[in-house]
Design a protein around this motif. Structure first.
Motif, mmCIF file in Angstrom:
data_model
loop_
_atom_site.group_PDB
_atom_site.id
_atom_site.type_symbol
_atom_site.label_atom_id
_atom_site.label_comp_id
_atom_site.label_asym_id
_atom_site.label_seq_id
_atom_site.Cartn_x
_atom_site.Cartn_y
_atom_site.Cartn_z
ATOM 1 N N GLU A 149 -5.076 1.365 -1.676
ATOM 2 C CA GLU A 149 -4.146 0.966 -2.994
ATOM 3 C C GLU A 149 -5.419 -0.078 -3.216
ATOM 4 O OE1 GLU A 149 -1.291 -0.870 -0.566
ATOM 5 O OE2 GLU A 149 -0.218 -1.001 -2.958
ATOM 6 N N HIS A 150 -4.904 0.233 -5.096
ATOM 7 C CA HIS A 150 -5.822 -0.288 -6.135
ATOM 8 C C HIS A 150 -4.566 0.097 -7.079
ATOM 9 C CE1 HIS A 150 -6.872 4.001 -6.500
ATOM 10 N NE2 HIS A 150 -6.915 3.784 -7.612
ATOM 11 N N ILE A 151 -4.898 -0.820 -8.583
ATOM 12 C CA ILE A 151 -4.698 -0.845 -9.844
ATOM 13 C C ILE A 151 -5.712 -0.179 -10.663
ATOM 14 C CG2 ILE A 151 -3.116 -1.806 -11.617
ATOM 15 C CD1 ILE A 151 -2.363 -3.888 -9.403
ATOM 16 N N ASP A 152 -5.398 -0.127 -11.444
ATOM 17 C CA ASP A 152 -6.317 0.643 -12.609
ATOM 18 C C ASP A 152 -5.765 0.626 -13.913
ATOM 19 O OD1 ASP A 152 -8.207 3.427 -11.030
ATOM 20 O OD2 ASP A 152 -5.699 4.348 -11.477
ATOM 21 N N PRO A 153 -6.987 0.018 -14.843
ATOM 22 C CA PRO A 153 -6.541 -1.003 -15.814
ATOM 23 C C PRO A 153 -5.656 -0.108 -16.738
ATOM 24 C CG PRO A 153 -8.957 -0.322 -15.390
ATOM 25 C CD PRO A 153 -8.342 -0.241 -14.421
ATOM 26 N N ILE A 160 -1.494 6.218 -19.996
ATOM 27 C CA ILE A 160 -1.323 7.178 -18.805
ATOM 28 C C ILE A 160 -2.217 7.617 -17.897
ATOM 29 C CG2 ILE A 160 1.027 8.269 -20.046
ATOM 30 C CD1 ILE A 160 -0.745 10.705 -20.187
ATOM 31 N N GLN A 161 -1.496 8.054 -15.854
ATOM 32 C CA GLN A 161 -2.906 9.288 -15.392
ATOM 33 C C GLN A 161 -1.936 9.924 -15.520
ATOM 34 O OE1 GLN A 161 -4.447 7.352 -12.227
ATOM 35 N NE2 GLN A 161 -2.982 5.686 -11.725
ATOM 36 N N THR A 162 -3.472 11.564 -15.508
ATOM 37 C CA THR A 162 -2.904 12.106 -15.418
ATOM 38 C C THR A 162 -3.446 12.992 -14.801
ATOM 39 O OG1 THR A 162 -4.167 12.713 -16.897
ATOM 40 C CG2 THR A 162 -1.709 12.987 -17.935
ATOM 41 N N HIS A 208 0.836 0.370 -8.565
ATOM 42 C CA HIS A 208 -0.134 -0.146 -6.869
ATOM 43 C C HIS A 208 -0.547 1.423 -6.740
ATOM 44 C CE1 HIS A 208 -0.053 -4.634 -5.690
ATOM 45 N NE2 HIS A 208 0.629 -4.269 -6.859
ATOM 46 N N HIS A 209 -1.189 1.629 -6.344
ATOM 47 C CA HIS A 209 -1.374 3.155 -6.066
ATOM 48 C C HIS A 209 -2.884 3.387 -5.410
ATOM 49 C CE1 HIS A 209 -3.604 3.673 -9.262
ATOM 50 N NE2 HIS A 209 -4.456 4.320 -9.377
ATOM 51 N N GLY A 210 -2.369 4.315 -4.228
ATOM 52 C CA GLY A 210 -3.300 5.047 -3.489
ATOM 53 C C GLY A 210 -3.037 6.284 -2.780
HETATM 54 FE FE FE2 Z 1 -6.710 4.887 -9.179
#
Ligand code: FE2
Length: 252
Positions: A149-153, A160-162, A208-210
């Motif tokens: 689990e992490h956070i991206d800057p 956006i994350q695609t 928060h995602h992973g």
């Molecule tokens: Fe990520």
């Protein structure tokens, strides 16, 4: 966290007509799933090409500096990684002539990122110019492929994350997969439950995602074309010492 599905036309109309409304929605937070953004056959084709290359050539690593070639790497709990992870990653670089067609194919994603940013970034940028466009293909093998689990800057070039889905839960794997949640310890939203190959998943980088372990009771099999696959067109900063180089942050 809300999960909402769109068709491609409605999604693009929404984003290009109401940039602020879209970013607000994303940060409520909402996971947006855009059905059939790409045809599943083409996505499977790219997955299979990477898988075959992974079988016949050795895993390597190259710093993202001038001359960095395309390569693939078996991440295996490398102790110095910013985020603990175990998966097979295939890296394609926008500055390489041989990747022109590939980057053309995913150009809508890069255009979307540029539209949401304050500047226009080139997909042909070289490492010395700081920002490089990459198309990463990630294979989380059955037998425990995962990402902590992490956070991206959230950066101007990464509002956006695609993530393009390239496998099917229930067919390629049974358990685990990508999740998002409001905070550490909160309810996990398993997003693969909603995804089909070719769908585009859009989430905010700083939630928060992973990826929870894929079928952890099976033997670890990176040499099997099953498991969880995802394609990520993105801009990254090169590996020179840029002073504003912010790295992902593990939260577990
Ligand atoms: Fe990520």
């Amino acid at each position: 966290m809300k999960v909402n599905k769109y068709n491609k036309k409605d999604f693009l109309d929404f984003v290009f007509n109401d940039k602020e409304g879209f970013l607000e929605k994303l940060n409520t937070p909402e996971a947006l799933i855009i059905r059939e953004f790409y045809p599943s056959e083409k996505i499977h084709e790219l997955r299979n090409l990477c898988f075959d290359r992974g079988i016949i050539s050795v895993s390597t690593w190259h710093p993202l500096k001038e001359g960095c070639p395309d390569y693939h790497r078996l991440h295996d709990n490398y102790p110095r990684a910013y985020v603990k992870q175990k998966f097979h990653a295939f890296y394609h670089h926008g500055y390489l002539k041989e990747n022109e067609e590939l980057f053309q194919y995913f150009s809508e994603i890069f255009e979307l990122k540029n539209y949401l940013s304050d500047a226009v970034y080139s997909t042909k940028g070289v490492p010395l110019e700081k920002l490089v466009a990459r198309i990463n293909v990630h294979h989380y093998p059955v037998g425990g492929g995962y990402q902590a689990e992490h956070i991206d800057p959230a950066r101007d070039f990464a509002r956006i994350q695609t993530l393009i889905c390239a496998s099917k839960k229930g067919v390629d794997f049974q358990n685990g997969g990508v999740f998002g949640r409001m905070e550490k310890g909160g309810v996990k939203y398993y997003l693969d439950d909603y995804l089909e190959p070719g769908d585009l998943l859009v989430i905010s980088p700083d939630i928060h995602h992973g990826v929870d372990p894929i079928d952890p009771s099976e033997p670890y099999s990176w040499d099997k074309n099953t498991g969880r696959w995802m394609i990520l067109p993105l801009f990254v900063t090169s590996d020179y010492n840029w002073e504003d180089n912010i790295k992902p942050k593990q939260v577990s």
